[in-house]
Design a protein around this motif. Structure first.
Motif, PDB file in Angstrom:
ATOM      1  N   LYS A   1       0.861  -1.179   0.000  1.00 55.92           N
ATOM      2  CA  LYS A   1       0.000   0.000   0.000  1.00 55.92           C
ATOM      3  C   LYS A   1       0.897   1.228   0.000  1.00 55.92           C
ATOM      4  O   LYS A   1       2.028   1.175   0.493  1.00 55.92           O
ATOM      5  CB  LYS A   1      -0.909   0.013   1.230  1.00 55.92           C
ATOM      6  CG  LYS A   1      -2.002  -1.032   1.194  1.00 55.92           C
ATOM      7  CD  LYS A   1      -2.920  -0.900   2.408  1.00 55.92           C
ATOM      8  CE  LYS A   1      -3.999  -1.985   2.378  1.00 55.92           C
ATOM      9  NZ  LYS A   1      -4.881  -1.892   3.574  1.00 55.92           N
ATOM     10  N   HIS A   2       0.385   2.311  -0.546  1.00 58.85           N
ATOM     11  CA  HIS A   2       1.197   3.521  -0.551  1.00 58.85           C
ATOM     12  C   HIS A   2       0.329   4.752  -0.302  1.00 58.85           C
ATOM     13  O   HIS A   2      -0.889   4.721  -0.502  1.00 58.85           O
ATOM     14  CB  HIS A   2       1.945   3.675  -1.884  1.00 58.85           C
ATOM     15  CG  HIS A   2       1.056   3.972  -3.048  1.00 58.85           C
ATOM     16  ND1 HIS A   2       0.441   2.968  -3.783  1.00 58.85           N
ATOM     17  CD2 HIS A   2       0.631   5.142  -3.603  1.00 58.85           C
ATOM     18  CE1 HIS A   2      -0.290   3.507  -4.732  1.00 58.85           C
ATOM     19  NE2 HIS A   2      -0.193   4.830  -4.648  1.00 58.85           N
ATOM     20  N   ILE A   3       0.987   5.818   0.183  1.00 61.09           N
ATOM     21  CA  ILE A   3       0.315   7.099   0.419  1.00 61.09           C
ATOM     22  C   ILE A   3       1.141   8.170  -0.281  1.00 61.09           C
ATOM     23  O   ILE A   3       2.330   8.329   0.008  1.00 61.09           O
ATOM     24  CB  ILE A   3       0.213   7.414   1.924  1.00 61.09           C
ATOM     25  CG1 ILE A   3      -0.502   6.286   2.662  1.00 61.09           C
ATOM     26  CG2 ILE A   3      -0.490   8.751   2.148  1.00 61.09           C
ATOM     27  CD1 ILE A   3      -0.414   6.366   4.171  1.00 61.09           C
ATOM     28  N   VAL A   4       0.529   8.877  -1.196  1.00 66.75           N
ATOM     29  CA  VAL A   4       1.226   9.961  -1.901  1.00 66.75           C
ATOM     30  C   VAL A   4       1.109  11.235  -1.066  1.00 66.75           C
ATOM     31  O   VAL A   4       0.045  11.548  -0.526  1.00 66.75           O
ATOM     32  CB  VAL A   4       0.621  10.184  -3.308  1.00 66.75           C
ATOM     33  CG1 VAL A   4       1.228  11.406  -3.974  1.00 66.75           C
ATOM     34  CG2 VAL A   4       0.833   8.950  -4.166  1.00 66.75           C
ATOM     35  N   VAL A   5       2.230  11.982  -0.942  1.00 70.01           N
ATOM     36  CA  VAL A   5       2.229  13.246  -0.203  1.00 70.01           C
ATOM     37  C   VAL A   5       2.792  14.353  -1.095  1.00 70.01           C
ATOM     38  O   VAL A   5       3.363  14.086  -2.167  1.00 70.01           O
ATOM     39  CB  VAL A   5       3.057  13.138   1.097  1.00 70.01           C
ATOM     40  CG1 VAL A   5       2.390  12.191   2.080  1.00 70.01           C
ATOM     41  CG2 VAL A   5       4.476  12.680   0.803  1.00 70.01           C
ATOM     42  N   ASP A   6       2.683  15.600  -0.624  1.00 73.43           N
ATOM     43  CA  ASP A   6       3.107  16.741  -1.442  1.00 73.43           C
ATOM     44  C   ASP A   6       4.616  16.887  -1.504  1.00 73.43           C
ATOM     45  O   ASP A   6       5.188  17.189  -2.550  1.00 73.43           O
ATOM     46  CB  ASP A   6       2.495  18.039  -0.898  1.00 73.43           C
ATOM     47  CG  ASP A   6       0.985  18.066  -1.107  1.00 73.43           C
ATOM     48  OD1 ASP A   6       0.531  17.444  -2.087  1.00 73.43           O
ATOM     49  OD2 ASP A   6       0.286  18.687  -0.299  1.00 73.43           O
ATOM     50  N   THR A   7       5.282  16.711  -0.349  1.00 71.53           N
ATOM     51  CA  THR A   7       6.726  16.967  -0.293  1.00 71.53           C
ATOM     52  C   THR A   7       7.453  15.831   0.419  1.00 71.53           C
ATOM     53  O   THR A   7       6.827  15.000   1.103  1.00 71.53           O
ATOM     54  CB  THR A   7       7.022  18.272   0.477  1.00 71.53           C
ATOM     55  OG1 THR A   7       6.627  18.088   1.852  1.00 71.53           O
ATOM     56  CG2 THR A   7       6.289  19.458  -0.127  1.00 71.53           C
TER      57      THR A   7
ATOM     58  N   THR B   1       9.367  16.259   2.947  1.00 75.76           N
ATOM     59  CA  THR B   1       9.231  16.522   4.379  1.00 75.76           C
ATOM     60  C   THR B   1       7.990  15.835   4.928  1.00 75.76           C
ATOM     61  O   THR B   1       8.019  15.202   5.986  1.00 75.76           O
ATOM     62  CB  THR B   1       9.135  18.041   4.642  1.00 75.76           C
ATOM     63  OG1 THR B   1      10.224  18.682   4.011  1.00 75.76           O
ATOM     64  CG2 THR B   1       9.150  18.337   6.126  1.00 75.76           C
ATOM     65  N   ASP B   2       6.878  15.927   4.184  1.00 73.97           N
ATOM     66  CA  ASP B   2       5.646  15.259   4.597  1.00 73.97           C
ATOM     67  C   ASP B   2       5.849  13.742   4.654  1.00 73.97           C
ATOM     68  O   ASP B   2       5.319  13.067   5.547  1.00 73.97           O
ATOM     69  CB  ASP B   2       4.513  15.581   3.613  1.00 73.97           C
ATOM     70  CG  ASP B   2       4.117  17.051   3.657  1.00 73.97           C
ATOM     71  OD1 ASP B   2       4.347  17.688   4.698  1.00 73.97           O
ATOM     72  OD2 ASP B   2       3.592  17.551   2.652  1.00 73.97           O
TER      73      ASP B   2
ATOM     74  N   GLY C   1      13.922  18.203   4.604  1.00 72.27           N
ATOM     75  CA  GLY C   1      12.893  19.215   4.359  1.00 72.27           C
ATOM     76  C   GLY C   1      13.429  20.501   3.788  1.00 72.27           C
ATOM     77  O   GLY C   1      14.624  20.790   3.879  1.00 72.27           O
ATOM     78  N   GLU C   2      12.540  21.278   3.199  1.00 72.44           N
ATOM     79  CA  GLU C   2      12.947  22.480   2.476  1.00 72.44           C
ATOM     80  C   GLU C   2      13.166  23.682   3.388  1.00 72.44           C
ATOM     81  O   GLU C   2      13.896  24.603   3.049  1.00 72.44           O
ATOM     82  CB  GLU C   2      11.864  22.828   1.439  1.00 72.44           C
ATOM     83  CG  GLU C   2      11.633  21.704   0.426  1.00 72.44           C
ATOM     84  CD  GLU C   2      10.316  21.857  -0.314  1.00 72.44           C
ATOM     85  OE1 GLU C   2       9.630  22.864  -0.075  1.00 72.44           O
ATOM     86  OE2 GLU C   2       9.991  20.972  -1.115  1.00 72.44           O
TER      87      GLU C   2
END
Length: 597
Positions: free
Chosen positions: A66-72, A74-75, A327-328
């Motif tokens: 299973k996978h979860i896509v995130v924005d960055t 860091t997330d 993280g940015e």
């Protein structure tokens, strides 16, 4: 791939940052990971051969993904951290929430109280911490109490109740520890000013408080209020003394987190220092057990996220020993010299000391883990195929070319097994020939072990350089043991380790535990060999002409030498003198032998 569902899941993964979760056939989550590119990262588990046996086992157990896509990214880091703590998957490093750290609370109320607590209540109060040591909290509270007069009661000091004379001052007021806000003897503005200064001190900023006290002291002195000026002076000394103890780097270095890592085969030790105005306001070392031979980079990135969450850190800059991607919005600095490098070195030293202390504790509380760690480390350091649970070390002793002997000492699980020690008298070699002697004893040792079907060692150590190693190898060849037992030679002060068919020696870190075990082996072999050599020489010294006389044994020789003190006096003794010591029969043999000559 035998699992068609898994194959479809792999093909449909997006090329986006996110978190992936591996499940086994029972539907249990067994691993959580993060990725910049989910498709590439997850596919890499299945399309290449892994060096780590643990990773190969993990891949075999994966039944679905299973996978979860995130924005960055860091997330992804934060989500990975939270999922690991929530599910504690078998193949992830262990992360635990620790809510028992103490905090310093400034209560949200009129005339706020300042106290320590282990419970964080979201009621608008301000919390500083958490602190890794209760002693640190008590030191800070003691400092604050010495500098400021704060209330300790839990009364509701509302304006209406104070004006209604609801409260009376207590003993704390009469002792000078409180200024009596409950009866209106102190204004809210004065009290709030003290609270602001306390907040700055808890942040590590002493500058404003020092300036404030110096100004007050000067004012009191000018107004001839010397007693009050003296009290301010005493507070200044308390604050300056505390500042001197806590300031360790350039005061310009502020609001910075420092991370370093020290690791071995099984564990990583990540030290965290939080710096504010040149002072260390927090120090903590996190121990992480490796599950899939994680790299220092992987462990450090995971630990940074975990520690910053745990200690509620909002620092915008971190110092680390190598570049990390967390993280940015965080500035990552890898110090090379100066004050920044000094503070990073201090962090590394803290991680090393913590590791040493843990070793000492583990040695006492869990000796098996201690042994397992050393064996695993030796396997890696010495480039072996298996852990050297059984090691044998050979050393030759032929001092001044006499009585050539050799010693074989045996270590099991890193410790001497003295009942298995053996010494050899060289039989087939004439004169001091170390190479031939080594060839003889190695052959005799392993020929016997093979005949007796006794266990063979995983590692043989030859005390000597290339020549001695080559001689030992001849014997292993003759016994068809070449390649079945690892063998190395040690030369020149333990600085060089030689391997068969390799002209370039291996140099071990002089502080490594592997080298310490090898040093212990070599010292034992040398001691055991010298001891046997000394015994042989002592025995040879007693092999006088007396022992060549038929019927005269060792005990008779010793009795005669004790009485007459020398062989010359025995030769010159009368029959009745000899008879008094050893009896008529043996006296007659000795007397006749010398007088016939």
């Amino acid at each position: 791939m035998e699992n068609p569902t898994l194959e479809i899941q792999l093909k449909t993964l997006p090329e986006l940052p996110g978190v992936y979760q591996y499940y086994d056939a029972n539907g249990t989550i067994i691993y959580v990971g993060k990725a910049k590119n989910l498709k590439k990262r997850v596919s890499s588990y299945f399309n290449k051969t892994h060096d780590s046996g643990k990773t190969r086992v993990l891949v075999k157990k994966i039944n679905s993904i299973k996978h979860i896509v995130v924005d960055t990214e860091t997330d992804a880091l934060l989500l990975e951290n939270n999922l690991i703590k929530k599910y504690q998957p078998r193949y992830n490093v262990l992360l635990k929430d620790d809510k028992s750290y103490p905090w310093i609370c400034i209560k949200k109320e009129r005339f706020p109280r300042v106290f320590s607590t282990r419970r964080v209540i979201k009621d608008g109060s301000e919390y500083f911490g958490p602190y890794t040591s209760g002693k640190t909290v008590q030191t800070l509270l003691g400092l604050i109490k010495g500098l400021y007069s704060l209330r300790t009661c839990n009364y509701d000091l509302s304006e209406a109740k104070i004006e209604a004379d609801k409260y009376k001052v207590c003993l704390e007021y009469h002792l000078g520890n409180c200024k009596g806000a409950c009866e209106g003897y102190e204004t809210e503005a004065e009290y709030s000013n003290n609270i602001q200064e306390i907040k700055e001190i808890l942040k590590g900023n002493f500058k404003d408080s020092l300036a404030q006290f110096k100004s007050q002291m000067k004012t009191f002195a000018e107004e001839m209020r010397f007693e009050e000026a003296q009290k301010i002076k005493e507070k200044l000394e308390i604050l300056e003394n505390y500042q001197a103890k806590s300031t360790i780097v350039n005061p310009k270095i502020s609001n910075v987190d420092v991370f370093s890592i020290v690791s071995d085969e099984s564990y990583g030790y990540i030290n965290f220092l939080q710096i504010s105005y040149g002072s260390i306001i927090r120090s903590h070392t996190l121990e992480i057990k490796k599950k899939l031979d994680e790299t220092d980079l992987e462990l450090l990135e995971l630990a940074i996220v975990e520690i910053r969450q745990r200690f509620n850190s909002n620092s915008k800059e971190i110092y680390v020993p190598f570049n990390v991607d967390i993280g940015e919005n965080i500035k990552v600095t890898v110090p090379q010299l100066g004050d920044k490098k000094h503070i990073l070195d201090l962090s590394v030293r803290n991680a090393k000391y913590y590791r040493i202390e843990r070793f000492k504790q583990i040695k006492i509380t869990d000796p098996d883990r201690h042994v397992n760690r050393i064996m695993s480390q030796m396997k890696t350091d010495l480039r072996l195929h298996e852990e050297p649970r059984h090691i044998e070390c050979f050393d030759n002793s032929n001092i001044q070319g006499t009585n050539p002997v050799a010693a074989c000492v045996v270590f099991k699980n890193g410790k001497p097994s003295k009942k298995d020690y053996r010494h050899f008298n060289i039989k087939t070699v004439e004169g001091p020939d170390d190479f031939a002697s080594m060839e003889e004893v190695v052959y005799r040792r392993y020929k016997r072990l093979l005949e007796e079907e006794a266990p063979l060692p995983q590692l043989i150590i030859i005390d000597g350089g290339k020549g001695q190693l080559s001689s030992a190898l001849k014997s292993l060849d003759a016994l068809n043991l070449r390649g079945k037992i690892a063998i190395i030679g040690i030369a020149k002060r333990l600085e060089e380790l030689f391997y068969p068919n390799d002209s370039v020696p291996l140099y071990l870190d002089k502080k490594s535990e592997t080298l310490k075990v090898i040093q212990h082996l070599r010292n034992e072999a040398h001691r055991f060999g010298i001891e046997h050599h000394r015994n042989r020489r002592s025995k040879m010294a007693l092999n006088t002409e007396l022992e060549t006389i038929a019927g005269i044994g060792d005990k008779t020789v010793v009795d005669l030498l004790k009485h007459f003190k020398s062989v010359k006096r025995i030769m010159e003794a009368e029959f009745n003198e000899l008879e008094a010591v050893v009896g008529q029969s043996r006296a007659q043999k000795i007397y006749s032998y010398y007088h016939k000559k």
